[in-house]
Design an enzyme around this catalytic site. Sequence first.
Site, PDB file in Angstrom:
ATOM      1  N   GLY B  47      25.783  -1.729   4.276  1.00 29.12           N
ATOM      2  CA  GLY B  47      24.773  -2.973   4.396  1.00 29.12           C
ATOM      3  C   GLY B  47      24.517  -3.404   5.786  1.00 29.12           C
ATOM      4  O   GLY B  47      25.491  -3.638   6.749  1.00 29.12           O
ATOM      5  N   CYS B 131      24.992 -10.904  -1.959  1.00 29.68           N
ATOM      6  CA  CYS B 131      25.700 -11.822  -1.051  1.00 29.68           C
ATOM      7  C   CYS B 131      25.589 -13.219  -1.559  1.00 29.68           C
ATOM      8  O   CYS B 131      24.440 -13.829  -2.090  1.00 29.68           O
ATOM      9  CB  CYS B 131      24.883 -11.690   0.073  1.00 29.68           C
ATOM     10  SG  CYS B 131      24.223  -9.771   0.386  1.00 29.68           S
ATOM     11  N   GLY B 266      30.317   6.236  -4.913  1.00 27.30           N
ATOM     12  CA  GLY B 266      30.882   5.459  -4.062  1.00 27.30           C
ATOM     13  C   GLY B 266      32.217   5.668  -3.515  1.00 27.30           C
ATOM     14  O   GLY B 266      32.558   6.575  -2.725  1.00 27.30           O
TER      15      GLY B 266
END
Lengths: 257, 304
Positions: B47, B131, B266
Amino acid sequence: MSHIEARILTKKEVAQDIFKLSLFCPEIASTVIPGQFVHIECGKDKKFILRRPFSVHRQINEDVFEILFQVVGKGTKSLAEVEVDSCLDIIGPLGNGFKIPDDCKNVLLVAGGIGVAPLVFLAEKLFLSKISFNVLIGCANCQKVVRFPLKDEMTGKIYFSTDDGSLGSKGNAADLLLNHLRKNEKPDRIFACGPEPMLKAVTSIATRNGISCFLSLEERMACGIGACLSCVCKTKSGNKRVCVDGPVFNAFDILWE
Amino acid sequence: MEPSLSVDIAGIKMKNPVMTASGTFGSGVEYSDFVDLSKLGAIVTKGVTLNERLGNPTPRIYETPCGMLNSIGLQNKGVEAFIREDLKFLEKFDVPVIVNIAGSTIEEYTRVAERLSEESMVKGLELNISCPNVKDGGLAFGASVKSAVKVTSAVRKTTRLPLIVKLSPNVGNIVDIAKGVEDVGADAVSLINTLIGMAIDINSFEPQLANVFGGLSGPAVKPIAVAMVWQVSQAVDIPVIGMGGIINAEDALEFFLVGAKAIAVGTANFIYPEATIKIINGLREFLKKSDFKNISDIINKVKV
């Protein structure tokens, strides 16, 4: 850096809950330097998904190295149960090791508990480089003491302290260091490894005495290769990753939380 | 004949349907010793925010049964340094780069999206809507349809790049969120992000993570992810990218069968740095063995 299977040659409980494994792995054994670590998959049943980092304890020859570890949780418990002749999935060698400057003549190694692990490898390198050294080891009690395998011809002296006074002087590694500095010649550099409170104490003693000091840090890690940003520590030049920027850091760069 | 693994996700052409999940692969630099990055379907970067973020205090991770909790706190060097260093590094690889973007305000998202849209290396944006929104009491953007739609449509207006919205499973109904962002122009959705979790040290009585809460990932979350991918893929027309606990090709196949057009790997990257490549090879083997000519032959073919 390799990702390979390493065969377990020997396994020994060398002190209470402290195990030593010797691993056949030429790719790592032939290239590793003191202070570097290996990242090991500890549970073959995949129940513990993350690897565990262990510093290399000794380089036996070009084919074999050892790790020394204490059983503290599920991963290390599972590792202590591995069978000799089975294989471990390993990534390594990882991280930056201890740097020994050319003008270094007299070194002091300070270990707290299992923090002794990488310092044995370092001591052997110091001996080969004809640099004199002494070793200070602080442990909880005499059952937790790992023999520091110095050969007779090595010049270094080893001093112990235990929290309960069952071996050596009573107190911790920082007390031992203070005492040592009072009675002996100032070393050119301190290398230390152990729990965080001890490393903080060692740093502050080194600062007060104006002695260069390098620490091997420990932090929870996921990838071990710098991607996940789990193992950061705060330094004067921003966040650093213990796995790839360390695990050895200049003590005076660390900003303790 | 070799089966075809290539897919087109919202106009992003990929050699195969295996991507990296944001935050688990850095920008690829760290993995380039283990993986030929050009062999991946796409790289989804960690990110990126407008300015540098130092992230949360440590400990940032904790292992749980068949999974892990993390609360890294979006540590990253900010969009300009990302472009200068990470994108520059990726230039030498023949792989689509999708940049995951994050922010504390809608304006931060749009500014990052705008800036990245100027870079030809960037082939798509993935919107991290998990977020906290500082202007909404710290509630995650992705927590309600209204706020998810608001941030998606704002970013949509600032970029022509393919826009993937990464959905949070920490919501009442993930299908509603997926439909909502589809309606305002999302080109694809990816799911699931991590599940909120907490673990306690019973000796110190303290949380295992300095940030108290963390995101749960790894094999433990896979059945939840498969269920949500199935639900969402039945409800939307845009491509669904499946992720959550994929360790091997068998895991990945489950996601294709419930409708995912691509998958992302991931947590597995942390354990096996070559996981992505092994999954690509495993998928090819599976298709060959079962006489399928194309990965699309198995997408959404679950017999329910």
